[in-house]
Design an enzyme around this catalytic site. Structure first.
Site, PDB file in Angstrom:
ATOM      1  CB  CYS A  28      -4.772  -0.684   2.742  1.00  0.00           C
ATOM      2  SG  CYS A  28      -3.497  -1.033   3.981  1.00  0.00           S
ATOM      3  CB  CYS A  53      -0.896  -0.013   1.231  1.00  0.00           C
ATOM      4  SG  CYS A  53      -1.855   1.500   1.468  1.00  0.00           S
ATOM      5  CB  CYS A  92      -4.079   2.951   6.059  1.00  0.00           C
ATOM      6  SG  CYS A  92      -3.945   2.755   4.269  1.00  0.00           S
ATOM      7  CB  CYS A 134      -9.154  -4.293 -11.553  1.00  0.00           C
ATOM      8  SG  CYS A 134      -8.781  -3.168 -12.888  1.00  0.00           S
ATOM      9  CB  CYS A 193      -0.016   2.376   5.696  1.00  0.00           C
ATOM     10  SG  CYS A 193      -0.805   0.828   5.216  1.00  0.00           S
TER      11      CYS A 193
END
Length: 135
Positions: free
Chosen positions: A101, A53, A104, A124, A56
């Site tokens: 995520c 991510c 976060c 996707c 984070c």
């Protein structure tokens, strides 16, 4: 499935996110935007490593599950389960499954049921929401 931003381990204000993300990352990760197709260099990245991510650093996909879906966005057939969560997205007069995520809450993209074996899933993902950690 997570249902509220309050469920995430990493909590920041919009201003704090704006200070740590590019404007495009903020629009996608925090405001559920979508990058234009075929604009992310990660779409053509096929080195070995882990996709994390961009907000984070949580590992969300591995290079071994990446494939070329022809859609213009990085696509994967399986996530790192501890890294993502999903919610129902009813925007734009349709129902889709949003991928975000787990730590976060950053919007990563959507998952569809038209991917390759063994899962039949196509995650996707907006390239701008990811960073690639090459091995």
């Amino acid at each position: 499935m997570a249902t509220s931003q309050n469920e995430f381990k990493i909590q920041k204000t919009d201003q704090e996110w704006k200070e740590s993300l590019t404007p495009e990352q903020f629009q996608v990760l925090r405001k559920h935007g979508t990058e234009r197709p075929h604009t992310s260099p990660l779409n053509k990245e096929y080195g070995e490593g882990t996709y994390v991510c961009a907000a984070c650093g949580t590992p969300v996909f591995t290079s071994t599950t990446k494939f070329d879906s022809g859609t213009g966005w990085p696509s994967f057939y399986q996530p790192i389960e501890e890294g993502i969560d999903t919610t129902v997205d009813r925007s734009f007069f349709m129902t889709r499954v949003e991928v975000h995520c787990k730590n976060c809450g950053g919007h990563l993209g959507h998952v569809f049921n038209d991917g390759p074996a063994p899962t039949g899933k196509r995650y996707c993902i907006n390239g701008v929401s990811l960073k690639f950690d090459q091995q």
